[in-house]
Design an enzyme around this catalytic site. Structure first.
Site, PDB file in Angstrom:
ATOM      1  N   PHE A 176      -1.997   4.491  -5.202  1.00  0.00           N
ATOM      2  CA  PHE A 176      -2.319   4.601  -3.780  1.00  0.00           C
ATOM      3  C   PHE A 176      -3.596   5.444  -3.643  1.00  0.00           C
ATOM      4  O   PHE A 176      -3.654   6.425  -2.926  1.00  0.00           O
ATOM      5  CB  PHE A 176      -1.166   5.242  -2.994  1.00  0.00           C
ATOM      6  CG  PHE A 176       0.167   4.575  -3.220  1.00  0.00           C
ATOM      7  CD1 PHE A 176       0.519   3.438  -2.508  1.00  0.00           C
ATOM      8  CD2 PHE A 176       1.063   5.090  -4.150  1.00  0.00           C
ATOM      9  CE1 PHE A 176       1.757   2.828  -2.709  1.00  0.00           C
ATOM     10  CE2 PHE A 176       2.288   4.493  -4.363  1.00  0.00           C
ATOM     11  CZ  PHE A 176       2.642   3.356  -3.646  1.00  0.00           C
ATOM     12  N   CYS A 181       4.059  12.089   2.715  1.00  0.00           N
ATOM     13  CA  CYS A 181       3.396  12.506   3.953  1.00  0.00           C
ATOM     14  C   CYS A 181       4.213  12.098   5.166  1.00  0.00           C
ATOM     15  O   CYS A 181       3.679  11.882   6.254  1.00  0.00           O
ATOM     16  CB  CYS A 181       1.984  11.926   4.040  1.00  0.00           C
ATOM     17  SG  CYS A 181       1.903  10.126   3.982  1.00  0.00           S
TER      18      CYS A 181
END
Length: 399
Positions: free
Chosen positions: A234, A343
């Site tokens: 990512f 997150c």
């Protein structure tokens, strides 16, 4: 009591606002105020009539009331100036003097639904509440004055705005398009497209972690006498990959499912003279791990987007995070490091520890925590509002 119209909690309401949380949901109130008060400042009181504070109201939102800091003063230019100056002072007191930083972090800075990031002489503002939507141009002028910035980009294209009945738009304060350009952040050049890049254009919240992972790569190279292989999953614009390459990695692979991110990461690698070490591939990270089980790495970075975008999605998200961490642990050489992050504010410390422990058990690897990770000081955490803390992670050593 003031003469402001007020909202009142239901007799049986046990809302978190009683413990200092700044939100009240519509279903916690005896009744909603009329839509003519949407975007205005109203009082909120508990079931006995005790004043809980003043805040912004919107009958269209599930979060009907959001507390403002201070006393009964209305939302006006004076309030905005005081809150903006306090936010700047707060960061400077914590040593954050970079011109690449978060300036305003929503409720944690007394401006519910407002996020402002600074990129040198340009500010990128996102507004997600009706009340502050009406004042965003005034706030932009105040921030220009306080910071010396030359432009403000209004990135009001987040899907969450629909919950406040707000339209989508992207524009600049000046009315001129902001042309993409190179910017130097922490010694690396990045091609920034602030009007159409993800979020506000660059993940400033991970700057400290980029450097920390690079330091671990350098330590592995020093102790091991070789050049570590690093996987940046990512990778977005490749910041972890670039810093790992410069820190002494022998090979770095960055993966991302977004083709534009991969193209930008390659451009950044060339600009920073690490293209010989870094390569990037457009791929679904889960599928890539399945198809490359024999690949072994010395360092793996997992920095996925938020899997749990709502509390209802948490169980499924935890399964996804566990599977991702399991595949990473299975792909690490003995003595290797896994830097893993989440997150999503719905994934609290206990949930993340549970995910990592479950993955370690299934992988049959002995795993130690060598570093706890969290968002930087310019993304302040309001102690009575768990949602203001969203970024957390670990650096793990895997035997």
């Amino acid at each position: 009591m003031s003469d402001l119209p007020f909202l009142q909690l239901k007799p049986n309401a046990k809302g978190r606002v009683l413990l200092g949380h700044p939100w009240v949901f519509g279903n916690e109130l005896t009744e909603l105020a009329g839509s003519e008060f949407d975007g205005e400042v109203l009082e909120c009181r508990d079931r006995r009539g005790k004043r809980l504070g003043v805040g912004i109201y919107n009958s269209q939102s599930q979060i009907a009331w959001r507390r403002l800091d201070g006393g009964p003063a209305p939302l006006n230019e004076r309030y905005l100036r005081h809150a903006a100056q306090a936010a700047l002072t707060r960061r400077e007191a914590l040593g954050s003097r970079s011109t690449y930083r978060r300036l305003i972090w929503s409720e944690a800075d007394g401006m519910p639904g407002v996020v402002v990031d600074q990129f040198g002489d340009t500010l990128v503002m996102q507004v997600q509440t009706l009340a502050f939507e009406r004042w965003k141009d005034v706030l932009a002028d105040i921030l220009i004055e306080l910071t010396g910035a030359r432009e403000v980009i209004h990135r009001d294209d987040a899907s969450i705005r629909r919950f406040e009945g707000l339209p989508h738009e992207v524009r600049t304060r000046s009315g001129r398009d902001w042309e993409p350009r190179w910017a130097t952040i922490d010694g690396f050049d990045y091609w920034l497209d602030l009007m159409s890049g993800q979020k506000t254009g660059f993940y400033l919240d991970q700057r400290e972690q980029h450097a920390r992972v690079a330091a671990w790569v350098a330590e592995l190279a020093r102790r091991g006498g070789g050049k570590p292989r690093v996987l940046d999953a990512f990778c977005n614009q490749g910041a972890f990959a670039l810093q790992a390459a410069r820190a002494g990695a022998g090979e770095v692979l960055g993966l991302d499912s977004a083709g534009d991110a991969i193209a930008q990461a390659r451009l950044n690698a060339e600009r920073n003279d690490v293209a010989d070490t870094c390569r990037f591939a457009e791929a679904n990270v889960f599928d890539w791990f399945s198809a490359n089980r024999s690949e072994k790495w010395d360092v793996i970075v997992l920095d996925p987007p938020p899997f749990a975008k709502s509390k209802k999605a948490l169980d499924g998200a935890m399964r996804g995070y566990k599977e991702l961490n399991l595949r990473a642990l299975q792909s690490l050489n003995a003595g290797g490091l896994l830097a893993t992050y989440t997150c999503s504010h719905h994934m609290q410390d206990a949930e993340l520890r549970q995910v990592v422990a479950g993955a370690a058990a299934d992988a049959r690897r002995r795993v130690h925590i060598v570093e706890y990770c969290h968002q930087p000081a310019d993304h302040p955490v309001l102690v009575t509002m768990p949602e203001s803390e969203y970024l957390r992670g670990y650096v793990l050593r895997v035997d």
